[in-house]
Scaffold this motif. Structure first.
Motif, PDB file in Angstrom:
ATOM      1  N   LEU A  64      40.184  32.467  14.121  1.00 22.58           N
ATOM      2  CA  LEU A  64      40.181  33.842  13.632  1.00 22.58           C
ATOM      3  C   LEU A  64      40.193  34.768  14.844  1.00 22.58           C
ATOM      4  N   SER A  65      41.334  35.427  15.038  1.00 23.12           N
ATOM      5  CA  SER A  65      41.454  36.323  16.186  1.00 23.12           C
ATOM      6  C   SER A  65      42.490  37.384  15.877  1.00 23.12           C
ATOM      7  N   GLU A  66      42.120  38.659  16.069  1.00 20.37           N
ATOM      8  CA  GLU A  66      43.080  39.749  15.850  1.00 20.37           C
ATOM      9  C   GLU A  66      44.178  39.733  16.898  1.00 20.37           C
ATOM     10  N   LYS A  67      43.945  39.023  18.018  1.00 19.40           N
ATOM     11  CA  LYS A  67      44.924  38.979  19.100  1.00 19.40           C
ATOM     12  C   LYS A  67      45.936  37.853  18.922  1.00 19.40           C
ATOM     13  N   THR A  68      45.577  36.815  18.176  1.00 24.28           N
ATOM     14  CA  THR A  68      46.475  35.681  17.955  1.00 24.28           C
ATOM     15  C   THR A  68      46.853  35.658  16.484  1.00 24.28           C
ATOM     16  N   LEU A  69      47.969  36.318  16.155  1.00 27.76           N
ATOM     17  CA  LEU A  69      48.374  36.430  14.755  1.00 27.76           C
ATOM     18  C   LEU A  69      49.239  35.248  14.320  1.00 27.76           C
ATOM     19  N   HIS A  70      50.058  34.703  15.229  1.00 24.68           N
ATOM     20  CA  HIS A  70      50.892  33.548  14.905  1.00 24.68           C
ATOM     21  C   HIS A  70      50.139  32.287  15.321  1.00 24.68           C
ATOM     22  N   LYS A  71      49.175  31.902  14.496  1.00 25.05           N
ATOM     23  CA  LYS A  71      48.250  30.831  14.852  1.00 25.05           C
ATOM     24  C   LYS A  71      48.939  29.472  14.960  1.00 25.05           C
ATOM     25  N   THR A  72      49.862  29.185  14.057  1.00 26.74           N
ATOM     26  CA  THR A  72      50.511  27.881  14.041  1.00 26.74           C
ATOM     27  C   THR A  72      51.266  27.627  15.340  1.00 26.74           C
ATOM     28  N   ASP A  73      51.988  28.654  15.828  1.00 32.31           N
ATOM     29  CA  ASP A  73      52.757  28.504  17.068  1.00 32.31           C
ATOM     30  C   ASP A  73      51.862  28.229  18.268  1.00 32.31           C
ATOM     31  N   LYS A  74      50.618  28.705  18.225  1.00 31.09           N
ATOM     32  CA  LYS A  74      49.695  28.561  19.358  1.00 31.09           C
ATOM     33  C   LYS A  74      48.780  27.344  19.215  1.00 31.09           C
ATOM     34  N   GLY A  75      48.960  26.584  18.150  1.00 35.87           N
ATOM     35  CA  GLY A  75      48.084  25.430  17.934  1.00 35.87           C
ATOM     36  C   GLY A  75      46.754  25.801  17.326  1.00 35.87           C
ATOM     37  N   GLY A  76      46.708  26.973  16.693  1.00 34.79           N
ATOM     38  CA  GLY A  76      45.462  27.454  16.123  1.00 34.79           C
ATOM     39  C   GLY A  76      45.252  27.071  14.680  1.00 34.79           C
ATOM     40  N   VAL A  77      46.035  26.124  14.166  1.00 31.99           N
ATOM     41  CA  VAL A  77      45.873  25.626  12.799  1.00 31.99           C
ATOM     42  C   VAL A  77      45.914  24.098  12.847  1.00 31.99           C
ATOM     43  N   LYS A  78      44.886  23.475  12.315  1.00 32.04           N
ATOM     44  CA  LYS A  78      44.838  22.015  12.287  1.00 32.04           C
ATOM     45  C   LYS A  78      44.456  21.544  10.886  1.00 32.04           C
ATOM     46  N   ILE A  79      45.186  20.534  10.390  1.00 32.71           N
ATOM     47  CA  ILE A  79      44.864  19.883   9.120  1.00 32.71           C
ATOM     48  C   ILE A  79      44.332  18.494   9.452  1.00 32.71           C
ATOM     49  N   CYS A  80      43.181  18.181   8.925  1.00 32.44           N
ATOM     50  CA  CYS A  80      42.595  16.871   9.234  1.00 32.44           C
ATOM     51  C   CYS A  80      41.763  16.384   8.059  1.00 32.44           C
ATOM     52  N   THR A  81      41.406  15.111   8.082  1.00 27.97           N
ATOM     53  CA  THR A  81      40.503  14.582   7.071  1.00 27.97           C
ATOM     54  C   THR A  81      39.090  15.049   7.413  1.00 27.97           C
ATOM     55  N   LYS A  82      38.222  15.064   6.413  1.00 27.29           N
ATOM     56  CA  LYS A  82      36.872  15.593   6.633  1.00 27.29           C
ATOM     57  C   LYS A  82      36.087  14.784   7.669  1.00 27.29           C
ATOM     58  N   ASP A  83      36.363  13.474   7.766  1.00 33.91           N
ATOM     59  CA  ASP A  83      35.625  12.670   8.733  1.00 33.91           C
ATOM     60  C   ASP A  83      36.025  12.971  10.175  1.00 33.91           C
ATOM     61  N   LYS A  84      37.173  13.640  10.359  1.00 37.21           N
ATOM     62  CA  LYS A  84      37.604  14.024  11.699  1.00 37.21           C
ATOM     63  C   LYS A  84      37.398  15.528  11.948  1.00 37.21           C
ATOM     64  N   ALA A  85      36.820  16.226  10.980  1.00 37.65           N
ATOM     65  CA  ALA A  85      36.745  17.687  11.047  1.00 37.65           C
ATOM     66  C   ALA A  85      35.880  18.176  12.204  1.00 37.65           C
TER      67      ALA A  85
END
Length: 588
Positions: A64-85
């Motif tokens: 969550l950052s007002e400065k990084t709006l395109h999170k996916t391009d910057k690696g700011g979005v990750k999908i994982c299983t709960k055991d790896k969260a």
């Protein structure tokens, strides 16, 4: 809306003009648009217990950052299983030390990269048209689609209270896939559900826009990408919102119908700037008016020390005019034009002024003159509410009903559009550029508009003002407009005029300049207009019923094939532009 306004107020107080995704989700839920379940966490939080509150085996972690709006391009979005969260969370916290917090998001299971499943739903505040909505293919490839398939996927619509969202959706390429219209496709969402979502977003934009005079903030842009479609439901999976403090434009110009009528159908006229010794610009204009057949008894020259020029009575000043004048042609150097106009406005003896003088508000260093000119217009309207200015930098106008030609070009160099062609429907041609109109009419001499008006810099009367008047007058069947730029809030007024023209059976043909950055720069330099977003204007005005010419050649061909008085189509001479489509007017 009070809750949302408080959110914007708090963010603004902290120095922010954008909202992060978590804040956007709060707004979306407030207006009834579904979002995933979320919780926020600081970088040093233990998220183990929090994970139990989310359904399913997977979790999405976002910065969550007002400065990084395109999170996916910057690696700011990750999908994982709960055991790896927890492991993933710590790694992201280390990679983004500037992030104030993180968002744990419910995982929504849907097939990404599937046409019609990921929707881009956006809204922005257009300077000319107000709130507009865009609808197209979403996901990480949305920018690629917008760039390469712009005409097909970036559909714009005025977010008006009475907007026909069903037709808007039906005409979008997206609906072919989201609605299951493609071969082998299955509907992912109903039209009613998508239309309802558009209406909710439109309501939000209308509330936080200049259309709400009580607005504290304006939403400049709100993008939802992607809006996931599936199982008959729509879920917003991301959101970006930009806003600003509300700044309302000063009340617009007040151009009266009587003022426009005085310019379009003058019964009396005067010229100032006429030389008694040589053929200067003012005298050329005077001679053109005489040659057109205008009644000399109602024509005057304002010039001290002369009794008569070319058989036209002279008076020393405005106050000496024996009657109120409908149209004054003001042709003096720019340096003295402002004072001359002030004298004219103060006299209260003139309704309409065609200001030929250029260089006011369009050249570097002339901003002061521009402001002074506008103040004179404002004061002139207090003395005479019908006081109306056409110009500055106007080439003049031609009115066939009044036998009036105020162009400053000698008739031996340019044949003015005087007369009547009985095989063509009555028309009007309104242009911001005199050069454009002369070039077009020079190639289509058989086209004889009832009115040909060159508005120049539009410091008072605009193309839209003339269009609205002529549609209401209802004497024409074809309205031709050349527009270099629309001023603030003017686009919506033009949209309404085009829509009204369609209802009355009046065809509207528009050619807009300023498509490219270089073209916009040229337009700004010529008429000091706002060269707005061409694509938005094209879509909105087309939906209202206008035919938008793609290029100069197409505009000229359409002028040449102006419909006959029974509105039957005249075939094009398309040798120069073989790709032209058939004429848009229907055959009865």
């Amino acid at each position: 809306m009070d809750f949302i306004n408080n959110m914007l107020r708090n963010a603004y107080a902290k120095g922010f003009k954008t909202l992060n995704e978590a804040d956007c989700y709060q707004i979306l839920r407030r207006i009834g648009i579904k979002t995933p379940q979320i919780k926020t966490a600081a970088a040093n939080d233990d998220i183990g217990k929090t994970l139990k509150d989310f359904p399913g085996e997977k979790i999405v972690i976002k910065i969550l950052s007002e400065k990084t709006l395109h999170k996916t391009d910057k690696g700011g979005v990750k999908i994982c299983t709960k055991d790896k969260a927890e492991q993933t969370f710590k790694a992201m916290a280390a990679a983004f030390p500037e992030a104030k917090s993180f968002m744990l998001t419910e995982f929504i299971d849907y097939p990404p990269f599937a046409l019609g499943r990921e929707i881009l739903l956006g809204a922005r505040l257009d300077e000319a048209f107000g709130p507009v909505i865009t609808l197209g293919f979403g996901g990480t490839d949305s920018e690629y689609f917008a760039k390469n398939l712009k005409e097909e996927v970036r559909t714009a619509l005025t977010a008006a209270l009475n907007a026909d969202f069903d037709s808007f959706i039906e005409n979008s390429l997206l609906w072919r896939y989201a609605g299951g219209k493609a071969r082998g496709g299955k509907p992912q969402i109903s039209k009613a559900a998508l239309s309802e979502t558009l209406q909710k977003l439109a309501g939000l934009m209308l509330h936080f826009s200049p259309l709400n005079k009580n607005a504290e903030f304006f939403i400049e842009e709100f993008e939802i990408n992607p809006l996931c479609a599936g199982g008959g439901k729509l879920t917003a999976l991301d959101g970006v919102l930009r806003f600003k403090k509300a700044e309302f434009a000063k009340s617009g110009h007040a151009v009266t119908e009587r003022g426009l009528q005085s310019l379009l159908n003058p019964k009396s006229a005067a010229v100032i700037g006429v030389s008694g010794k040589k053929m200067n610009m003012g005298r050329i204009i005077l001679n053109n008016i005489i040659k057109a057949g205008f009644n000399k008894e109602n024509l005057f020259v304002i010039k001290a020390g002369e009794r008569e020029i070319d058989g036209v009575k002279c008076v020393p000043d405005f106050n000496s005019l024996p009657q109120k004048i409908d149209a004054l042609i003001l042709s003096v150097p720019a340096g003295s034009a402002v004072q001359t106009l002030r004298d004219c406005a103060q006299s209260g003896k003139v309704n309409g002024v065609v200001l030929i003088s250029g260089g006011i508000g369009e050249k570097e260093g002339s901003a002061g003159l521009d402001l002074e000119l506008k103040e004179i217009i404002k004061e002139g309207k207090k003395t005479n509410p019908d006081f109306t200015l056409n110009g500055s930098n106007s080439l003049g106008l031609v009115s066939n009903p009044s036998n009036f030609n105020s162009l400053f070009i000698p008739t031996e160099k340019f044949t003015p559009p005087l007369g009547f062609n009985p095989s063509l429907a009555p028309s009007a041609f309104i242009s911001q550029s005199g050069a454009f109109m002369l070039a077009s009419l020079g190639k289509t001499e058989h086209v004889k508009p009832l009115y040909a008006v060159m508005t120049g810099n539009q410091q008072d009367a605009t193309v839209t003002d003339y269009a609205k008047y002529l549609i209401k007058e209802n004497k024409i069947k074809l309205l031709m407009l050349y527009i270099e730029g629309l001023k603030q809030n003017e686009g919506e007024a033009l949209r309404q005029a085009v829509s009204q023209a369609k209802k009355q059976g009046i065809k509207t043909l528009i050619y807009m300049a300023g498509r490219t950055p270089s073209g916009q720069k040229a337009v700004m330099g010529h008429t000091a207009s706002i060269a707005g977003n061409y694509f938005t204007a094209k879509k909105i005005l087309s939906q209202a019923g206008a035919f938008m010419a793609e290029n100069l050649e197409e505009f000229e061909d359409l002028c040449q094939s102006a419909p006959g008085k029974n509105l039957r189509t005249i075939k094009f001479l398309c040798s120069a532009t073989p790709a032209l489509k058939p004429a848009p007017w229907p055959i009865p």
